[in-house]
Design a protein around this motif. Structure first.
Motif, PDB file in Angstrom:
ATOM      1  N   THR A 129       0.705  -1.083   0.203  1.00  0.00           N
ATOM      2  CA  THR A 129      -0.145   0.157  -0.027  1.00  0.00           C
ATOM      3  C   THR A 129       0.937   1.400  -0.005  1.00  0.00           C
ATOM      4  OG1 THR A 129      -0.037   0.076   2.412  1.00  0.00           O
ATOM      5  CG2 THR A 129      -1.916  -1.000   1.338  1.00  0.00           C
ATOM      6  N   GLY A 130       2.065   1.247   0.411  1.00  0.00           N
ATOM      7  CA  GLY A 130       3.102   2.335   0.705  1.00  0.00           C
ATOM      8  C   GLY A 130       2.828   2.816   2.032  1.00  0.00           C
ATOM      9  N   ASN A 131       1.888   2.252   2.944  1.00  0.00           N
ATOM     10  CA  ASN A 131       1.815   2.776   4.246  1.00  0.00           C
ATOM     11  C   ASN A 131       2.766   1.954   5.118  1.00  0.00           C
ATOM     12  OD1 ASN A 131      -0.458   4.493   3.608  1.00  0.00           O
ATOM     13  ND2 ASN A 131      -1.870   2.972   3.763  1.00  0.00           N
ATOM     14  N   TYR A 132       3.996   2.641   5.018  1.00  0.00           N
ATOM     15  CA  TYR A 132       5.274   1.537   5.735  1.00  0.00           C
ATOM     16  C   TYR A 132       5.339   1.448   7.157  1.00  0.00           C
ATOM     17  CZ  TYR A 132       6.838   1.807   0.853  1.00  0.00           C
ATOM     18  OH  TYR A 132       6.952   1.782  -0.724  1.00  0.00           O
ATOM     19  N   LYS A 133       5.289   0.618   7.675  1.00  0.00           N
ATOM     20  CA  LYS A 133       5.716   0.456   9.108  1.00  0.00           C
ATOM     21  C   LYS A 133       6.732  -0.759   9.543  1.00  0.00           C
ATOM     22  CE  LYS A 133       2.115  -2.152  10.973  1.00  0.00           C
ATOM     23  NZ  LYS A 133       0.837  -2.549  10.343  1.00  0.00           N
ATOM     24  N   ILE A 134       7.344  -0.725  10.572  1.00  0.00           N
ATOM     25  CA  ILE A 134       8.227  -1.859  11.048  1.00  0.00           C
ATOM     26  C   ILE A 134       7.159  -2.627  11.890  1.00  0.00           C
ATOM     27  CG2 ILE A 134      10.003  -2.459  12.345  1.00  0.00           C
ATOM     28  CD1 ILE A 134      11.294   0.315  11.786  1.00  0.00           C
ATOM     29  N   PRO A 135       6.770  -3.792  11.599  1.00  0.00           N
ATOM     30  CA  PRO A 135       5.915  -4.646  12.312  1.00  0.00           C
ATOM     31  C   PRO A 135       6.211  -5.277  13.656  1.00  0.00           C
ATOM     32  CG  PRO A 135       6.263  -5.634  10.150  1.00  0.00           C
ATOM     33  CD  PRO A 135       7.415  -4.719  10.297  1.00  0.00           C
ATOM     34  N   GLU A 136       5.466  -5.463  14.587  1.00  0.00           N
ATOM     35  CA  GLU A 136       5.724  -5.888  15.610  1.00  0.00           C
ATOM     36  C   GLU A 136       6.457  -7.490  15.499  1.00  0.00           C
ATOM     37  OE1 GLU A 136       5.766  -4.438  18.728  1.00  0.00           O
ATOM     38  OE2 GLU A 136       4.883  -2.606  17.793  1.00  0.00           O
ATOM     39  N   PRO A 137       7.408  -7.800  16.305  1.00  0.00           N
ATOM     40  CA  PRO A 137       7.805  -8.943  15.964  1.00  0.00           C
ATOM     41  C   PRO A 137       6.796 -10.325  16.385  1.00  0.00           C
ATOM     42  CG  PRO A 137       9.460  -8.054  17.254  1.00  0.00           C
ATOM     43  CD  PRO A 137       8.128  -6.832  17.121  1.00  0.00           C
ATOM     44  N   GLU A 138       5.951  -9.980  17.255  1.00  0.00           N
ATOM     45  CA  GLU A 138       5.025 -11.177  17.597  1.00  0.00           C
ATOM     46  C   GLU A 138       4.269 -11.143  16.292  1.00  0.00           C
ATOM     47  OE1 GLU A 138       4.956 -13.309  19.881  1.00  0.00           O
ATOM     48  OE2 GLU A 138       6.821 -12.384  20.450  1.00  0.00           O
ATOM     49  N   ARG A 139       3.788 -10.379  15.902  1.00  0.00           N
ATOM     50  CA  ARG A 139       2.671 -10.123  14.557  1.00  0.00           C
ATOM     51  C   ARG A 139       3.575 -10.788  13.468  1.00  0.00           C
ATOM     52  NH1 ARG A 139      -1.767 -10.254  12.548  1.00  0.00           N
ATOM     53  NH2 ARG A 139      -2.106  -9.218  10.567  1.00  0.00           N
ATOM     54  N   LEU A 140       4.854 -10.469  13.057  1.00  0.00           N
ATOM     55  CA  LEU A 140       5.475 -11.354  11.960  1.00  0.00           C
ATOM     56  C   LEU A 140       5.316 -12.808  12.226  1.00  0.00           C
ATOM     57  CD1 LEU A 140       8.583  -9.171  11.252  1.00  0.00           C
ATOM     58  CD2 LEU A 140       6.576  -9.290   9.766  1.00  0.00           C
ATOM     59  N   LYS A 141       5.639 -13.199  13.675  1.00  0.00           N
ATOM     60  CA  LYS A 141       5.762 -14.571  13.811  1.00  0.00           C
ATOM     61  C   LYS A 141       4.373 -15.425  13.693  1.00  0.00           C
ATOM     62  CE  LYS A 141       7.721 -16.860  17.828  1.00  0.00           C
ATOM     63  NZ  LYS A 141       7.751 -16.799  19.145  1.00  0.00           N
ATOM     64  N   ALA A 142       3.093 -14.457  13.939  1.00  0.00           N
ATOM     65  CA  ALA A 142       1.852 -15.063  13.720  1.00  0.00           C
ATOM     66  C   ALA A 142       1.747 -15.198  12.248  1.00  0.00           C
ATOM     67  CB  ALA A 142       0.847 -14.310  14.443  1.00  0.00           C
ATOM     68  N   LEU A 143       2.125 -14.183  11.490  1.00  0.00           N
ATOM     69  CA  LEU A 143       1.924 -14.295  10.196  1.00  0.00           C
ATOM     70  C   LEU A 143       2.503 -15.326   9.494  1.00  0.00           C
ATOM     71  CD1 LEU A 143       1.707 -10.312   9.152  1.00  0.00           C
ATOM     72  CD2 LEU A 143      -0.211 -12.005   9.175  1.00  0.00           C
ATOM     73  N   LEU A 144       3.712 -15.387   9.764  1.00  0.00           N
ATOM     74  CA  LEU A 144       4.607 -16.505   9.251  1.00  0.00           C
ATOM     75  C   LEU A 144       4.143 -18.063   9.444  1.00  0.00           C
ATOM     76  CD1 LEU A 144       8.150 -15.336  10.022  1.00  0.00           C
ATOM     77  CD2 LEU A 144       7.263 -15.526   7.882  1.00  0.00           C
TER      78      LEU A 144
END
Ligand code: ADP
Ligand code: MG
Length: 344
Positions: A129-144
């Motif tokens: 989208t271009g709405n950049y942000k650094i994700p929370e590590p927990e959120r990345l873990k859940a998505l992975l």
């Protein structure tokens, strides 16, 4: 999808103009030229011969068809329907079947570096989208937890992915599109053509004057500058670089659009640019992304084993590495030290 990528794309177009023969003695044959904006990419095509105009007209229609089938955002596309089927099987086009099957093969072949189901992670970073942000590590873990090409099922013309998974063919689609355009050119009797689809350049035959095409590769540390020029014919030259789409986080660090599926962060395994040169645009596109993710050591050992492709790598400490097969076709116009990747 929406990317602030235009400056780079226009740069690629300028490269074509500089190296595809403009300004030289005009060959005594017809030629055709077309610019198309599709797949979030500024595309330029130039073909020579009596069938050139027809070829590029057909190519433009084929690009439109592929965009309609493969776009991750347009609601009628095959990919959108697969991603929103709630875990059910979906009937899709032959193109989607080919590309998804190929994505799964390269996932296997590259130990998971190419991972077409990494899309939800890419979206979390804002690259879609271009709405950049650094994700929370927990959120990345859940998505992975839902990122796994091993769970993609292709049966005839139907494709099924688990609920919660989403795929995207951004790493492959332009290479496949380039191959399709080259086929259309050949079918129309075109024997000389060059196209640039963003970072993907594909050439058919030689230049009309009989010399090889000269394709410039950008310096990832100074993307307005060319680092080397490759002399090629009948080859795809595909680059994946960390400078193509990135943002600078609140922490002052740069984050780019090629994701390491092992941890969900931008791939940072020693390489900042990977250019793959070979006959198939699809293979070069898949490998440019996959070897970027795999990193310096894994890329070098892959390239030692697979001699059907050549590559030019740039490391994060600014060294240029290239395979022996391209050695006499590469003109290093940068001040970088260059090392050959030997194959014995
Ligand atoms: P570009 O499309 O910028 O020319 P690439 O061919 O390297 O560059 O593809 C990058 C795109 O592939 C990203 O924008 C994203 O859509 C997708 N992608 C990112 N990381 C991966 C990955 N590990 N495996 C497969 N696709 C990826
Ligand atoms: Mg790619």
């Amino acid at each position: 999808m929406n990317y602030p990528k235009y400056a780079v794309l226009l740069g690629a177009a300028a490269v074509l103009t500089a190296f595809s023969g403009c300004g030289e003695k005009a060959p005594a044959q017809t030629s055709a030229e077309r610019d198309v904006f599709a797949m979030d990419t500024f595309m330029t095509m130039k073909a020579y011969g009596s069938g050139a105009e027809t070829a590029l007209e057909e190519a433009q229609q084929r690009i439109k068809q592929l965009e309609d089938e493969l776009s991750v955002t347009s609601e009628d596309s095959d990919i959108f329907r697969i991603n929103n089927a709630g875990g059910e099987a979906v009937e899709v086009s032959a193109d989607a079947v080919t590309l998804i099957g190929s994505g799964v093969s390269y996932w296997n072949e590259t130990s998971g570096a190419l991972e077409i189901s990494v899309y939800p992670v890419l979206a979390e970073w804002g690259f879609t989208t271009g709405n950049y942000k650094i994700p929370e590590p927990e959120r990345l873990k859940a998505l992975l937890a839902n990122v796994d090409s091993g769970k993609i099922e292709v049966n005839g013309s139907s494709v099924r992915i688990p609920e919660g998974s989403k795929i995207d063919l951004g790493a492959l689609a332009k290479g496949y599109t380039g191959d399709e355009i080259m086929d259309i050119c050949r079918e129309n009797g075109v024997t000389s053509a060059i196209i640039s689809l963003g970072g993907n350049v594909q050439t058919l035959g030689k230049k009309p004057d009989g010399s090889e095409w000269r394709v410039a590769v950008k310096d990832p540390f100074a993307p307005d500058t060319n680092m080397c020029v490759l002399s090629v014919s009948d080859r795809a030259v595909v680059t994946s670089g960390n400078y193509e789409r990135y943002f600078t986080g609140d922490d002052g660090r740069d984050y780019w659009h090629i994701i390491d599926p092992k941890d969900g962060y931008p791939a940072d395994n020693g390489l900042v640019s990977v250019t793959v040169i070979g006959e198939s645009g699809l293979r070069c596109d898949a490998l440019s992304t996959a070897l970027f993710v795999a990193g310096t050591d894994a890329a070098e050992s892959y390239l030692r084993e697979h001699t059907d492709v050549d590559a030019v790598l740039v490391t994060d400490d600014d060294r240029l590495l290239y395979t022996v097969g391209i050695a006499d076709k590469l003109d290093n116009i940068s001040g970088k030290s260059a090392e050959v990747i030997a194959r014995d």
